[in-house]
Design a protein around this motif. Structure first.
Motif, PDB file in Angstrom:
ATOM      1  N   ALA A  20       0.831  -1.211   0.000  1.00  8.69           N
ATOM      2  CA  ALA A  20       0.000   0.000   0.000  1.00  8.69           C
ATOM      3  C   ALA A  20       0.867   1.263   0.000  1.00  8.69           C
ATOM      4  O   ALA A  20       0.570   2.229  -0.711  1.00  8.69           O
ATOM      5  N   VAL A  21       1.939   1.253   0.781  1.00  5.94           N
ATOM      6  CA  VAL A  21       2.852   2.405   0.802  1.00  5.94           C
ATOM      7  C   VAL A  21       3.483   2.595  -0.580  1.00  5.94           C
ATOM      8  O   VAL A  21       3.575   3.714  -1.092  1.00  5.94           O
ATOM      9  N   LEU A  22       3.898   1.487  -1.199  1.00  5.96           N
ATOM     10  CA  LEU A  22       4.500   1.566  -2.529  1.00  5.96           C
ATOM     11  C   LEU A  22       3.496   2.049  -3.575  1.00  5.96           C
ATOM     12  O   LEU A  22       3.852   2.838  -4.453  1.00  5.96           O
ATOM     13  N   VAL A  23       2.259   1.586  -3.502  1.00  9.60           N
ATOM     14  CA  VAL A  23       1.227   2.042  -4.447  1.00  9.60           C
ATOM     15  C   VAL A  23       1.043   3.548  -4.314  1.00  9.60           C
ATOM     16  O   VAL A  23       1.021   4.272  -5.319  1.00  9.60           O
ATOM     17  N   ALA A  24       0.927   4.042  -3.091  1.00 13.41           N
ATOM     18  CA  ALA A  24       0.744   5.485  -2.881  1.00 13.41           C
ATOM     19  C   ALA A  24       1.953   6.264  -3.400  1.00 13.41           C
ATOM     20  O   ALA A  24       1.800   7.305  -4.055  1.00 13.41           O
ATOM     21  N   HIS A  25       3.133   5.767  -3.136  1.00 11.12           N
ATOM     22  CA  HIS A  25       4.360   6.431  -3.574  1.00 11.12           C
ATOM     23  C   HIS A  25       4.432   6.474  -5.105  1.00 11.12           C
ATOM     24  O   HIS A  25       4.782   7.500  -5.690  1.00 11.12           O
ATOM     25  N   GLY A  26       4.091   5.367  -5.756  1.00  8.97           N
ATOM     26  CA  GLY A  26       4.087   5.331  -7.218  1.00  8.97           C
ATOM     27  C   GLY A  26       2.981   6.183  -7.818  1.00  8.97           C
ATOM     28  O   GLY A  26       3.162   6.805  -8.872  1.00  8.97           O
ATOM     29  N   LEU A  59       8.256   7.002 -15.544  1.00  5.17           N
ATOM     30  CA  LEU A  59       7.280   5.937 -15.789  1.00  5.17           C
ATOM     31  C   LEU A  59       7.760   4.618 -15.196  1.00  5.17           C
ATOM     32  O   LEU A  59       6.996   3.913 -14.534  1.00  5.17           O
ATOM     33  N   ALA A  60       9.030   4.287 -15.400  1.00  3.09           N
ATOM     34  CA  ALA A  60       9.577   3.041 -14.850  1.00  3.09           C
ATOM     35  C   ALA A  60       9.548   3.046 -13.326  1.00  3.09           C
ATOM     36  O   ALA A  60       9.170   2.049 -12.699  1.00  3.09           O
ATOM     37  N   ALA A  61       9.935   4.163 -12.720  1.00  6.40           N
ATOM     38  CA  ALA A  61       9.928   4.253 -11.260  1.00  6.40           C
ATOM     39  C   ALA A  61       8.503   4.149 -10.722  1.00  6.40           C
ATOM     40  O   ALA A  61       8.234   3.407  -9.767  1.00  6.40           O
ATOM     41  N   GLY A  62       7.581   4.886 -11.339  1.00  3.75           N
ATOM     42  CA  GLY A  62       6.191   4.858 -10.892  1.00  3.75           C
ATOM     43  C   GLY A  62       5.553   3.489 -11.042  1.00  3.75           C
ATOM     44  O   GLY A  62       4.846   3.016 -10.154  1.00  3.75           O
ATOM     45  N   LEU A  63       5.818   2.833 -12.170  1.00  2.10           N
ATOM     46  CA  LEU A  63       5.260   1.494 -12.385  1.00  2.10           C
ATOM     47  C   LEU A  63       5.910   0.464 -11.469  1.00  2.10           C
ATOM     48  O   LEU A  63       5.226  -0.449 -10.982  1.00  2.10           O
ATOM     49  N   GLY A  64       7.208   0.593 -11.234  1.00  2.00           N
ATOM     50  CA  GLY A  64       7.882  -0.321 -10.311  1.00  2.00           C
ATOM     51  C   GLY A  64       7.315  -0.213  -8.912  1.00  2.00           C
ATOM     52  O   GLY A  64       7.110  -1.221  -8.226  1.00  2.00           O
ATOM     53  N   GLU A  65       7.041   1.009  -8.502  1.00  7.87           N
ATOM     54  CA  GLU A  65       6.495   1.235  -7.165  1.00  7.87           C
ATOM     55  C   GLU A  65       5.006   0.878  -7.100  1.00  7.87           C
ATOM     56  O   GLU A  65       4.596   0.053  -6.281  1.00  7.87           O
ATOM     57  N   ALA A  66       4.188   1.511  -7.943  1.00  7.41           N
ATOM     58  CA  ALA A  66       2.740   1.286  -7.883  1.00  7.41           C
ATOM     59  C   ALA A  66       2.373  -0.122  -8.343  1.00  7.41           C
ATOM     60  O   ALA A  66       1.566  -0.799  -7.700  1.00  7.41           O
ATOM     61  N   GLY A  69       3.870  -2.664  -5.912  1.00  2.16           N
ATOM     62  CA  GLY A  69       3.105  -2.578  -4.663  1.00  2.16           C
ATOM     63  C   GLY A  69       1.731  -3.211  -4.773  1.00  2.16           C
ATOM     64  O   GLY A  69       1.287  -3.936  -3.869  1.00  2.16           O
ATOM     65  N   ALA A  70       1.040  -2.961  -5.880  1.00  3.40           N
ATOM     66  CA  ALA A  70      -0.298  -3.547  -6.068  1.00  3.40           C
ATOM     67  C   ALA A  70      -0.217  -5.073  -6.123  1.00  3.40           C
ATOM     68  O   ALA A  70      -1.049  -5.775  -5.533  1.00  3.40           O
ATOM     69  N   LEU A  71       0.788  -5.584  -6.824  1.00  9.65           N
ATOM     70  CA  LEU A  71       0.957  -7.039  -6.889  1.00  9.65           C
ATOM     71  C   LEU A  71       1.311  -7.617  -5.521  1.00  9.65           C
ATOM     72  O   LEU A  71       0.871  -8.721  -5.173  1.00  9.65           O
ATOM     73  N   GLY A  82       8.106  -8.177  -5.787  1.00 16.50           N
ATOM     74  CA  GLY A  82       9.149  -7.783  -4.846  1.00 16.50           C
ATOM     75  C   GLY A  82      10.391  -7.278  -5.546  1.00 16.50           C
ATOM     76  O   GLY A  82      10.999  -6.286  -5.132  1.00 16.50           O
ATOM     77  N   ALA A  83      10.770  -7.948  -6.633  1.00 12.05           N
ATOM     78  CA  ALA A  83      11.959  -7.540  -7.385  1.00 12.05           C
ATOM     79  C   ALA A  83      11.753  -6.184  -8.046  1.00 12.05           C
ATOM     80  O   ALA A  83      12.656  -5.333  -8.028  1.00 12.05           O
ATOM     81  N   ALA A  84      10.580  -5.953  -8.624  1.00 11.53           N
ATOM     82  CA  ALA A  84      10.305  -4.669  -9.281  1.00 11.53           C
ATOM     83  C   ALA A  84      10.339  -3.522  -8.279  1.00 11.53           C
ATOM     84  O   ALA A  84      10.954  -2.472  -8.537  1.00 11.53           O
ATOM     85  N   ALA A  85       9.704  -3.715  -7.141  1.00  8.53           N
ATOM     86  CA  ALA A  85       9.689  -2.670  -6.122  1.00  8.53           C
ATOM     87  C   ALA A  85      11.088  -2.437  -5.564  1.00  8.53           C
ATOM     88  O   ALA A  85      11.513  -1.286  -5.376  1.00  8.53           O
ATOM     89  N   ALA A  86      11.828  -3.507  -5.323  1.00 14.07           N
ATOM     90  CA  ALA A  86      13.187  -3.366  -4.804  1.00 14.07           C
ATOM     91  C   ALA A  86      14.086  -2.651  -5.811  1.00 14.07           C
ATOM     92  O   ALA A  86      14.903  -1.801  -5.433  1.00 14.07           O
ATOM     93  N   GLY A  87      13.918  -2.960  -7.080  1.00 14.10           N
ATOM     94  CA  GLY A  87      14.710  -2.286  -8.113  1.00 14.10           C
ATOM     95  C   GLY A  87      14.408  -0.807  -8.184  1.00 14.10           C
ATOM     96  O   GLY A  87      15.322   0.022  -8.320  1.00 14.10           O
ATOM     97  N   ALA A  88      13.129  -0.460  -8.099  1.00  9.46           N
ATOM     98  CA  ALA A  88      12.750   0.960  -8.104  1.00  9.46           C
ATOM     99  C   ALA A  88      13.338   1.675  -6.893  1.00  9.46           C
ATOM    100  O   ALA A  88      13.823   2.814  -6.997  1.00  9.46           O
ATOM    101  N   MET A  89      13.330   1.014  -5.758  1.00  8.10           N
ATOM    102  CA  MET A  89      13.869   1.627  -4.545  1.00  8.10           C
ATOM    103  C   MET A  89      15.389   1.745  -4.604  1.00  8.10           C
ATOM    104  O   MET A  89      15.968   2.647  -3.991  1.00  8.10           O
ATOM    105  N   ALA A  90      16.057   0.888  -5.367  1.00  8.04           N
ATOM    106  CA  ALA A  90      17.507   1.011  -5.530  1.00  8.04           C
ATOM    107  C   ALA A  90      17.842   2.343  -6.196  1.00  8.04           C
ATOM    108  O   ALA A  90      18.829   2.998  -5.814  1.00  8.04           O
ATOM    109  N   GLY A  91      17.044   2.742  -7.162  1.00  8.50           N
ATOM    110  CA  GLY A  91      17.244   4.052  -7.788  1.00  8.50           C
ATOM    111  C   GLY A  91      17.044   5.178  -6.796  1.00  8.50           C
ATOM    112  O   GLY A  91      17.811   6.156  -6.780  1.00  8.50           O
ATOM    113  N   ALA A  92      16.039   5.058  -5.948  1.00  5.49           N
ATOM    114  CA  ALA A  92      15.782   6.079  -4.931  1.00  5.49           C
ATOM    115  C   ALA A  92      16.919   6.133  -3.909  1.00  5.49           C
ATOM    116  O   ALA A  92      17.310   7.218  -3.464  1.00  5.49           O
TER     117      ALA A  92
END
Length: 176
Positions: A20-26, A59-66, A69-71, A82-92
């Motif tokens: 849910a936090v990742l969806v909101a962030h994305g 777009l990649a960061a938003g989709l990785g997060e949202a 997170g939704a998945l 988990g891998a997509a969200a973790a990858g997006a957070m690596a950029g952050a």
């Protein structure tokens, strides 16, 4: 009668909260919800931070997060989520790293925590209370874990390296 399994219940709570936090962030990045900049504003910010091209990076960061997170919330394709969200957070993390560790000083504490939590859920699996379980783990096979995390790590490394190169070129241009 099926007993409630505390481990599966804990995974449900962890997946739901983190997702849910990742969806909101994305959603801030993609749609401008919750006080975010939306895709255009995020793209401009990504360009300033050295992520080029900005729109595709946003777009990649938003989709990785949202999307990740939704998945995670659903417990669907959990290794990929988990891998997509973790990858997006690596950029952050790369963006916040110069400010140190703690979030109060602009550091990478918060995105690192989200990334590690998403990765841990992706590795552990969604548990019994999930779409993955209901579908017989159709999108949660052992080989998918390795593939998802290897792909995410490679993509994150490429993006962070490219960003570093862009920053070096900008610094060199300013010195001239």
């Amino acid at each position: 009668m099926t007993c409630i399994n505390r481990r599966d219940l804990a995974l449900l709570a962890l997946r739901t909260g983190t997702g849910a936090v990742l969806v909101a962030h994305g959603a801030q990045k993609l749609f401008g919800w919750f006080g975010g900049a939306g895709l255009a504003g995020t793209a401009a910010g990504m360009e300033r931070m050295g992520f080029v091209p900005g729109r595709e990076s946003a777009l990649a960061a938003g989709l990785g997060e949202a999307g990740g997170g939704a998945l995670l919330v659903l417990g669907l394709a959990t290794p990929a989520a988990g891998a997509a969200a973790a990858g997006a957070m690596a950029g952050a993390v790369a963006v916040h790293a110069p400010a140190g560790f703690f979030a109060q000083g602009g550091g990478f504490e918060y995105p690192a925590f989200l990334g590690f939590t998403a990765a841990a859920v992706g590795l552990a699996g969604a548990g019994r209370y999930s779409v993955d379980h209901a579908t017989g783990h159709l999108f949660d096979r052992p080989w998918m874990v390795a593939l998802a995390f290897a792909g995410s790590a490679a993509a994150a490394a490429a993006v962070v390296t490219k960003r570093a190169c862009v920053q070096v070129r900008r610094e060199e241009a300013q010195e001239e």
